[in-house]
Design an enzyme around this catalytic site. Structure first.
Site, mmCIF file in Angstrom:
data_model
loop_
_atom_site.group_PDB
_atom_site.id
_atom_site.type_symbol
_atom_site.label_atom_id
_atom_site.label_comp_id
_atom_site.label_asym_id
_atom_site.label_seq_id
_atom_site.Cartn_x
_atom_site.Cartn_y
_atom_site.Cartn_z
ATOM 1 N N HIS A 62 -48.873 16.189 31.185
ATOM 2 C CA HIS A 62 -49.805 16.964 31.979
ATOM 3 C C HIS A 62 -51.117 16.338 32.060
ATOM 4 O O HIS A 62 -51.375 15.256 31.472
ATOM 5 C CB HIS A 62 -49.976 18.471 31.513
ATOM 6 C CG HIS A 62 -50.426 18.498 30.194
ATOM 7 N ND1 HIS A 62 -50.078 18.240 28.730
ATOM 8 C CD2 HIS A 62 -51.701 19.231 29.696
ATOM 9 C CE1 HIS A 62 -51.072 18.260 27.906
ATOM 10 N NE2 HIS A 62 -52.032 18.983 28.272
ATOM 11 N N HIS A 64 -54.318 17.312 31.308
ATOM 12 C CA HIS A 64 -55.698 17.398 30.598
ATOM 13 C C HIS A 64 -55.919 16.281 30.010
ATOM 14 O O HIS A 64 -55.223 15.339 29.734
ATOM 15 C CB HIS A 64 -55.397 18.369 29.213
ATOM 16 C CG HIS A 64 -55.347 19.837 29.672
ATOM 17 N ND1 HIS A 64 -54.450 20.919 29.031
ATOM 18 C CD2 HIS A 64 -55.728 20.627 30.633
ATOM 19 C CE1 HIS A 64 -54.586 21.946 29.540
ATOM 20 N NE2 HIS A 64 -55.335 21.699 30.588
ATOM 21 N N ASP A 66 -57.255 14.615 27.510
ATOM 22 C CA ASP A 66 -56.671 14.043 26.163
ATOM 23 C C ASP A 66 -55.317 13.482 26.219
ATOM 24 O O ASP A 66 -54.861 12.844 25.320
ATOM 25 C CB ASP A 66 -56.720 15.131 24.886
ATOM 26 C CG ASP A 66 -56.078 16.288 25.290
ATOM 27 O OD1 ASP A 66 -55.929 16.805 26.223
ATOM 28 O OD2 ASP A 66 -55.317 16.926 24.297
ATOM 29 N N HIS A 67 -54.558 13.377 27.352
ATOM 30 C CA HIS A 67 -53.346 13.040 27.490
ATOM 31 C C HIS A 67 -53.309 11.876 28.581
ATOM 32 O O HIS A 67 -52.277 11.076 28.695
ATOM 33 C CB HIS A 67 -52.084 14.145 27.892
ATOM 34 C CG HIS A 67 -52.105 15.167 26.805
ATOM 35 N ND1 HIS A 67 -51.047 15.055 26.085
ATOM 36 C CD2 HIS A 67 -52.882 15.969 26.457
ATOM 37 C CE1 HIS A 67 -51.045 16.215 25.156
ATOM 38 N NE2 HIS A 67 -52.368 16.757 25.431
ATOM 39 N N HIS A 138 -48.026 25.943 29.461
ATOM 40 C CA HIS A 138 -49.239 25.750 28.854
ATOM 41 C C HIS A 138 -50.555 25.898 29.913
ATOM 42 O O HIS A 138 -51.514 25.489 29.970
ATOM 43 C CB HIS A 138 -49.327 24.033 28.793
ATOM 44 C CG HIS A 138 -50.582 23.628 28.208
ATOM 45 N ND1 HIS A 138 -51.102 24.026 26.985
ATOM 46 C CD2 HIS A 138 -51.236 22.269 28.573
ATOM 47 C CE1 HIS A 138 -52.264 23.332 26.455
ATOM 48 N NE2 HIS A 138 -52.302 22.344 27.457
ATOM 49 N N ASP A 209 -47.912 19.586 25.267
ATOM 50 C CA ASP A 209 -48.855 21.006 25.037
ATOM 51 C C ASP A 209 -48.006 22.092 25.487
ATOM 52 O O ASP A 209 -47.701 22.185 26.724
ATOM 53 C CB ASP A 209 -50.095 20.709 25.755
ATOM 54 C CG ASP A 209 -51.037 19.688 25.084
ATOM 55 O OD1 ASP A 209 -50.563 18.986 24.020
ATOM 56 O OD2 ASP A 209 -52.239 19.781 25.082
ATOM 57 N N HIS A 267 -50.756 17.024 17.623
ATOM 58 C CA HIS A 267 -51.524 17.624 18.528
ATOM 59 C C HIS A 267 -52.461 18.402 17.552
ATOM 60 O O HIS A 267 -52.832 19.524 18.199
ATOM 61 C CB HIS A 267 -51.111 18.104 19.666
ATOM 62 C CG HIS A 267 -52.022 18.359 20.840
ATOM 63 N ND1 HIS A 267 -52.793 19.467 20.939
ATOM 64 C CD2 HIS A 267 -52.195 17.824 21.664
ATOM 65 C CE1 HIS A 267 -53.406 19.580 22.111
ATOM 66 N NE2 HIS A 267 -53.300 18.559 22.465
HETATM 67 ZN ZN LIG Z 1 -53.734 18.292 24.642
HETATM 68 ZN ZN LIG Z 2 -53.411 20.531 27.349
#
Ligand SMILES: [Zn+2]
Ligand SMILES: [Zn+2]
Length: 367
Positions: A62, A64, A66-67, A138, A209, A267
């Site tokens: 996805h 976000h 942080d990915h 998510h 996530d 995570h």
């Molecule tokens: Zn994340």
């Molecule tokens: Zn996420």
């Protein structure tokens, strides 16, 4: 066929001194598939025994930050090394929009970049396995991914083969691959006579996530390994519900319901160090591990002992130069780039910095 998971980043949302952001490398035979590419992933690869190999495929769960924030830097490094091997990035709907923005950051590339949007239910097929996208919960466009191997031929019955008069040697191999063979005395033996029933292949599921969701439970049914997030512990359950993340307990309950062999929790919120998460989860599902960065899960076949955590398994010398990359898809580029360990020096690329990307690369300044 070797199959393992290299944990490159195991922290959620923000990195910590010990844990990088999301990034997991799937290695199957000579193939290398990266799932998520959080900030710092290319350096984690460089620091690992894997090296910054010319990954042919990256799957994003996805969008976000942080990915995926590690992608622009990694794509840029590949370009500075003069990479020519195409790269395919898979992700849920929204991938083209994301790259509309990212292209301004990484500029022009020396190789073809393909973008493929996958919806839950879509799959990418290979000769003897496939990668299936499945639905997670998510709150944003997001996929989990399952690597599912085709069933394997049944066990070869050596005693029966000998009883039937099959001489040891190449005929064994042909029978094992399903052929019907003729014996020196003129009689014939079929594969079914010496092979047991087909055995299931392995299944590795990376949920990305998500809160603990029915769709994940179904996708993870009987998996050898389920990699599930546990951003929080149970005491933060309300926070987990609000943000559509899982707790160690809810992830472990899901693992029980799905009948997985091994649960790997990742995570983690930066308020946890790992032991408290693993303790909480093991009270529900004993076969739980919480990998650290550079740990490996070796996904052995059940008859070889099943999956196991190898602590620090990806620390140490780079794998480049080791003669196990049959198709070369993962490693060839690492060598041509001058070796993973040194290739963060742009001077090792074929073109001086900026020569290939030209004026349009002014957007680099925005980083
Ligand atoms: Zn994340
Ligand atoms: Zn996420």
């Amino acid at each position: 066929m070797d199959l393992d998971l290299v944990f490159l980043g195991t922290s959620g949302s923000v990195p910590t001194a010990r844990r990088g952001l999301a990034g997991t490398l799937l290695r199957r035979g000579g193939e290398r598939i990266l799932v998520d590419c959080g900030e710092g992933t290319q350096r984690q690869l460089l620091r690992s025994s894997v090296g910054l190999v010319e990954l042919p495929e990256i799957f994003l769960t996805h969008y976000h930050a942080d990915h995926y924030l590690g992608l622009p830097g990694m794509l840029k490094t590949f370009a500075l090394r003069g990479r020519e091997v195409p790269l395919t990035v898979y992700g849920p709907p929204g991938l083209h929009d994301l790259f509309g923005i990212l292209r301004r950051v990484f500029g022009r590339l020396s190789y073809e970049l393909k973008l493929v949007e996958l919806r839950p239910g879509d799959g990418v097929g290979r000769t003897d396995y496939r990668i299936e996208a499945f639905e997670v919960e998510h709150g944003v466009s997001a996929n989990g991914y399952a690597l599912v191997e085709e069933p394997r031929p049944g066990r070869f019955d050596l005693d029966e083969a000998q009883r039937l008069g099959v001489p040891e040697g190449p005929l064994f191999g042909r029978l094992q691959s399903g052929e019907r063979v003729e014996l020196p005395d003129g009689s014939a033996v079929s594969a079914e006579q010496v092979l047991g029933p087909p055995r299931p292949g392995r299944k590795v599921v990376l949920a990305g996530d998500t809160r603990a969701a029915d769709s994940v439970r179904e996708a993870a049914r009987d998996a050898d390994v389920l990699v599930h997030e546990a951003t929080f512990s149970l005491e933060e359950r309300e926070r987990a519900d609000e943000t559509l993340h899982a707790t160690a307990t809810t992830a472990a309950e899901l693992a029980v319901a799905a009948g997985v062999r091994l649960l790997a929790l990742t995570h983690l919120s930066n308020r946890y160090f790992g032991p408290e998460i693993v303790r909480e989860a093991r009270a529900v599902f004993p076969e739980t591990v919480v990998p650290k960065d550079f740990d490996i899960i070796d996904v052995r076949f059940p008859e070889r002992g099943g999956p196991r955590l190898v602590k620090g398994g990806a620390l140490g010398r780079h794998e480049e130069g080791e003669p196990h990359d049959k198709d070369g898809s993962g490693d060839r580029g690492g060598r041509s780039g001058g070796g993973g360990g040194d290739s963060d020096d742009p001077a090792l690329g074929r073109d001086p910095v900026g020569a290939r990307v030209g004026r349009r690369d002014a957007s680099d300044g925005a980083r």
